[in-house]
Write a protein that holds these residues in place. Structure first.
Motif, PDB file in Angstrom:
ATOM      1  N   PRO A  60      11.164  -1.844  -2.647  1.00 39.68           N
ATOM      2  CA  PRO A  60      11.463  -2.847  -1.616  1.00 39.68           C
ATOM      3  C   PRO A  60      10.302  -3.114  -0.649  1.00 39.68           C
ATOM      4  CG  PRO A  60      13.101  -1.074  -1.635  1.00 39.68           C
ATOM      5  CD  PRO A  60      11.959  -0.636  -2.498  1.00 39.68           C
ATOM      6  N   ASP A  61      10.447  -4.103   0.125  1.00 36.62           N
ATOM      7  CA  ASP A  61       9.536  -4.585   1.186  1.00 36.62           C
ATOM      8  C   ASP A  61       8.068  -4.206   0.988  1.00 36.62           C
ATOM      9  OD1 ASP A  61       9.358  -1.999   3.063  1.00 36.62           O
ATOM     10  OD2 ASP A  61      11.490  -2.264   2.676  1.00 36.62           O
ATOM     11  N   GLY A  62       7.553  -3.191   1.712  1.00 38.40           N
ATOM     12  CA  GLY A  62       6.110  -2.915   1.662  1.00 38.40           C
ATOM     13  C   GLY A  62       5.684  -1.965   0.555  1.00 38.40           C
ATOM     14  N   ALA A  63       6.586  -1.595  -0.348  1.00 37.48           N
ATOM     15  CA  ALA A  63       6.273  -0.560  -1.346  1.00 37.48           C
ATOM     16  C   ALA A  63       5.070  -0.945  -2.233  1.00 37.48           C
ATOM     17  CB  ALA A  63       7.498  -0.271  -2.217  1.00 37.48           C
ATOM     18  N   GLY A  64       4.986  -2.225  -2.581  1.00 43.33           N
ATOM     19  CA  GLY A  64       3.890  -2.663  -3.455  1.00 43.33           C
ATOM     20  C   GLY A  64       2.540  -2.514  -2.770  1.00 43.33           C
ATOM     21  N   HIS A  65       2.472  -2.975  -1.522  1.00 44.12           N
ATOM     22  CA  HIS A  65       1.202  -2.859  -0.801  1.00 44.12           C
ATOM     23  C   HIS A  65       0.875  -1.398  -0.475  1.00 44.12           C
ATOM     24  CE1 HIS A  65       0.947  -7.363   0.288  1.00 44.12           C
ATOM     25  NE2 HIS A  65      -0.087  -7.040  -0.473  1.00 44.12           N
ATOM     26  N   PHE A  66       1.916  -0.595  -0.289  1.00 46.23           N
ATOM     27  CA  PHE A  66       1.681   0.833  -0.044  1.00 46.23           C
ATOM     28  C   PHE A  66       1.022   1.470  -1.264  1.00 46.23           C
ATOM     29  CE2 PHE A  66       2.389   5.299   0.313  1.00 46.23           C
ATOM     30  CZ  PHE A  66       2.362   5.562   1.673  1.00 46.23           C
ATOM     31  N   VAL A  67       1.588   1.188  -2.428  1.00 51.33           N
ATOM     32  CA  VAL A  67       1.065   1.773  -3.664  1.00 51.33           C
ATOM     33  C   VAL A  67      -0.355   1.260  -3.936  1.00 51.33           C
ATOM     34  CG1 VAL A  67       1.374   1.694  -6.179  1.00 51.33           C
ATOM     35  CG2 VAL A  67       3.267   2.381  -4.708  1.00 51.33           C
ATOM     36  N   LYS A  68      -0.610  -0.005  -3.607  1.00 52.14           N
ATOM     37  CA  LYS A  68      -1.970  -0.537  -3.757  1.00 52.14           C
ATOM     38  C   LYS A  68      -2.932   0.193  -2.812  1.00 52.14           C
ATOM     39  CE  LYS A  68      -5.440  -3.350  -4.755  1.00 52.14           C
ATOM     40  NZ  LYS A  68      -6.271  -3.618  -3.644  1.00 52.14           N
ATOM     41  N   MET A  69      -2.464   0.479  -1.609  1.00 49.66           N
ATOM     42  CA  MET A  69      -3.296   1.207  -0.643  1.00 49.66           C
ATOM     43  C   MET A  69      -3.661   2.592  -1.189  1.00 49.66           C
ATOM     44  SD  MET A  69      -2.110   2.514   3.123  1.00 49.66           S
ATOM     45  CE  MET A  69      -1.066   3.816   2.454  1.00 49.66           C
ATOM     46  N   VAL A  70      -2.668   3.305  -1.718  1.00 47.26           N
ATOM     47  CA  VAL A  70      -2.944   4.645  -2.246  1.00 47.26           C
ATOM     48  C   VAL A  70      -3.852   4.543  -3.484  1.00 47.26           C
ATOM     49  CG1 VAL A  70      -1.929   6.736  -3.250  1.00 47.26           C
ATOM     50  CG2 VAL A  70      -0.833   5.629  -1.283  1.00 47.26           C
ATOM     51  N   HIS A  71      -3.649   3.513  -4.288  1.00 49.49           N
ATOM     52  CA  HIS A  71      -4.563   3.267  -5.411  1.00 49.49           C
ATOM     53  C   HIS A  71      -6.002   3.232  -4.898  1.00 49.49           C
ATOM     54  CE1 HIS A  71      -7.191   0.399  -7.464  1.00 49.49           C
ATOM     55  NE2 HIS A  71      -6.633   0.747  -8.592  1.00 49.49           N
ATOM     56  N   ASN A  72      -6.221   2.503  -3.816  1.00 56.53           N
ATOM     57  CA  ASN A  72      -7.581   2.402  -3.280  1.00 56.53           C
ATOM     58  C   ASN A  72      -8.068   3.733  -2.725  1.00 56.53           C
ATOM     59  OD1 ASN A  72      -7.027  -0.293  -3.863  1.00 56.53           O
ATOM     60  ND2 ASN A  72      -8.212  -1.037  -2.124  1.00 56.53           N
ATOM     61  N   GLY A  73      -7.168   4.492  -2.106  1.00 56.29           N
ATOM     62  CA  GLY A  73      -7.542   5.817  -1.602  1.00 56.29           C
ATOM     63  C   GLY A  73      -7.980   6.712  -2.747  1.00 56.29           C
ATOM     64  N   ILE A  74      -7.233   6.684  -3.828  1.00 57.42           N
ATOM     65  CA  ILE A  74      -7.580   7.486  -5.002  1.00 57.42           C
ATOM     66  C   ILE A  74      -8.923   7.010  -5.581  1.00 57.42           C
ATOM     67  CG2 ILE A  74      -6.919   7.960  -7.400  1.00 57.42           C
ATOM     68  CD1 ILE A  74      -3.997   8.031  -6.489  1.00 57.42           C
ATOM     69  N   GLU A  75      -9.126   5.693  -5.531  1.00 59.94           N
ATOM     70  CA  GLU A  75     -10.402   5.125  -5.990  1.00 59.94           C
ATOM     71  C   GLU A  75     -11.568   5.695  -5.168  1.00 59.94           C
ATOM     72  OE1 GLU A  75     -10.331   0.741  -6.158  1.00 59.94           O
ATOM     73  OE2 GLU A  75     -12.198   0.754  -5.029  1.00 59.94           O
ATOM     74  N   TYR A  76     -11.386   5.790  -3.860  1.00 57.97           N
ATOM     75  CA  TYR A  76     -12.431   6.393  -3.013  1.00 57.97           C
ATOM     76  C   TYR A  76     -12.708   7.820  -3.475  1.00 57.97           C
ATOM     77  CZ  TYR A  76     -12.529   2.983   0.926  1.00 57.97           C
ATOM     78  OH  TYR A  76     -12.692   1.890   1.729  1.00 57.97           O
ATOM     79  N   ALA A  77     -11.627   8.590  -3.718  1.00 56.62           N
ATOM     80  CA  ALA A  77     -11.790   9.998  -4.098  1.00 56.62           C
ATOM     81  C   ALA A  77     -12.489  10.099  -5.451  1.00 56.62           C
ATOM     82  CB  ALA A  77     -10.427  10.687  -4.135  1.00 56.62           C
TER      83      ALA A  77
END
Ligand code: NBP
Length: 477
Positions: free
Chosen positions: A175-192
């Motif tokens: 729901p609501d912000g879940a997609g953008h949240f998961v995209k954010m964590v994707h980017n965090g993992i990308e940094y790592a």
């Protein structure tokens, strides 16, 4: 005729996404604040499919079949709100706005709630893969009301990347912000991931003594194994590249100060709020900021370091194999931490997110696409309530096999004075989780001493306080 989908915001991402829809047979209405971009798109690429160019917001909305599906691809933040304010009054209940920009998930939650009042379905969709992905197939992470996916899902599945098994790299995330949240964590993992690769490179260069061209070959070999991934592949390309002007390795002529746009930072900020230890991602963000402090680095160059004792050529090959083990083990930890953050958000926001599905839609199209993600999907498919990726038997066994080398690499790095914050943070996380007892007991004692913050006992229920300033007897709090 009317358009099945509309795209407003025709900079590189929006126009490529519009072309992707058109190439897949959809009639696409296109619109941009400044109409020049709209006309340029249709002039250059009109032959690729059916476009309807709209100069005004009103024309754009009228060009869409009902219920309308309107994709917003403008600069995240204020511009997204401005576009929503412009279009929402022109829409009707049942219409859908899809924000494909890099919005902060909290903004997406706010926008979704406001538009829901008007009966408009708001879908915050994370899109990864850069401009190339937008055109040829990105990984798409849509959130928003579940019913939005009934009509939008099949279209996104058509334009998305496909994993090696043919599965589309898109799912209704939650729901609501879940997609953008998961995209954010994707980017965090990308940094790592990028930081860990950087550390591996530095070790191969400064400890093992390999040249960038030789390291490119090592990465190419790694890319045929379990580290097979887009980031390892492009790392080899970048390292093999030679600067035309100087004839030097390209990596030696680039200023060593890494920049960031902010999604990695958000991942860490939110993790702090949720109380989730994402130390690997945090070290990656901090490593980028440290690199940018040029004056501080200049002022510190004369600080003492260890006597350098580089490896012999004979030792270097074995060391490179160890670095591969360290990189792989640290990577498992980064993903463990990232998925923990998604899991924590799932509980905090009551989002029904399928972690195996998340791993599955990252297998193609996005920057962190990797063979490895298939394994993560398998781990969650086998056990959806897996407490942590490290609890998966296969990953645990792989780390068990890697750990001696992982430790050796960090020892060598420390001895030679090569910073490996990512490798070291990952190992510290692993060892802390394994520990029978943590010094947190002492921390609780200190907190009780100076602030009467109380503690729990291992042998009895309840909260306790010791009268540190008095006779040091214990009272129940
Ligand atoms: P930009 O982020 O550079 O945004 C440019 C677009 O925003 C133009 O169409 C511009 O219209 C429009 N815009 C602005 Br700026 N202010 C506006 C306003 N007040 N009202 C209406 N339109 C406005 O474009 P991008 O690089 O294509 O990225 C689009 C989105 O996709 C961003 O949210 C970005 O974070 C995200 N994203 C980008 C990538 C990537 O690799 N670039 C990858 C994944 C996601 P104008 O032409 O009239 O100025």
């Amino acid at each position: 005729t009317s358009a099945q989908i509309g795209v407003t915001g025709l900079a590189v991402m929006g126009s490529n996404l519009a072309r992707n829809f058109a190439r897949n047979g959809y009639t696409v209405a296109v619109h941009n604040r400044s109409a020049a971009k709209t006309h340029a798109l249709v002039e250059e690429h009109g032959h690729e499919g059916d476009f309807i160019a709209a100069e005004t917001a009103k024309d754009f909305v009228q060009a869409l079949e009902r219920p309308r599906r309107l994709v917003v691809m403008v600069k995240a933040g204020g511009p997204t709100d401005a576009v929503i304010e412009e279009f929402a009054p022109l829409l009707e209940p049942g219409d859908m706005i899809i924000d494909g920009g890099n919005a902060h998930f909290a903004d997406t939650r706010r926008r979704e709630a406001a538009l829901r009042e008007q009966g408009i379905l708001f879908v915050g969709a994370g899109i990864s893969g850069g401009e190339e992905g937008a055109l040829n197939g990105p990984s798409i992470m849509p959130g928003g009301p579940a019913e939005s996916y009934d009509s939008l899902g099949p279209m996104l599945e058509k334009i998305s990347a496909k994993a090696a098994d043919g599965a589309p790299c898109v799912t209704h995330v939650g729901p609501d912000g879940a997609g953008h949240f998961v995209k954010m964590v994707h980017n965090g993992i990308e940094y790592a991931d990028m930081q860990l690769i950087g550390e591996a490179y530095q070790l191969l260069r400064d400890v093992a003594g390999y040249s960038p061209a030789q390291i490119a070959e090592i990465f190419r070999t790694w890319n045929t194994g379990r580290l097979d991934s887009y980031l390892i592949e492009i790392t080899a390309e970048v390292l093999a590249h030679v600067d035309a002007a100087t004839g030097k390795p390209f990596v030696d002529v680039v200023v060593d100060q890494a920049e960031q746009k902010g999604t990695g930072r958000w991942t860490v900020q939110i993790a702090l709020d949720l109380g989730v230890p994402v130390s690997g991602i945090a070290e990656a963000v901090f490593a980028r900021s440290l690199s940018g402090h040029a004056a501080l680095r200049d002022a510190s160059r004369s600080l003492a370091g260890p006597k350098a004792a580089p490896l012999s050529a004979a030792e270097a090959g074995a060391f490179a194999d160890r670095v591969e083990q360290a990189l792989y083990a640290s990577k498992i930890v980064s993903y463990t931490q990232g998925f923990h953050e998604i899991d924590a958000a799932r509980a905090e926001y009551d989002w029904d997110i399928d972690l195996g599905k998340v791993a599955s839609i990252w297998r193609g199209g996005c920057i962190i696409r990797a063979a490895f993600l298939d394994r993560i999907r398998a781990a969650y498919d086998a056990r959806p309530d897996l407490p942590s990726l490290l609890s998966d038997e296969t990953f645990a066994q792989e780390i068990a096999a890697a750990q001696d080398d992982w430790r050796e690499v960090i020892v060598a790095a420390t001895r030679q004075g090569v910073p490996t914050p990512g490798f070291a943070a990952a190992l510290a996380y692993y060892d802390a989780l394994r520990a029978e007892r943590l010094p947190a007991a002492l921390t609780q004692g200190q907190r009780d001493f100076f602030g009467a913050h109380t503690y729990r006992r291992v042998d009895r229920e309840g909260s306790f306080h010791t009268l540190w300033g008095g006779d040091r007897s214990e009272v129940e709090a």
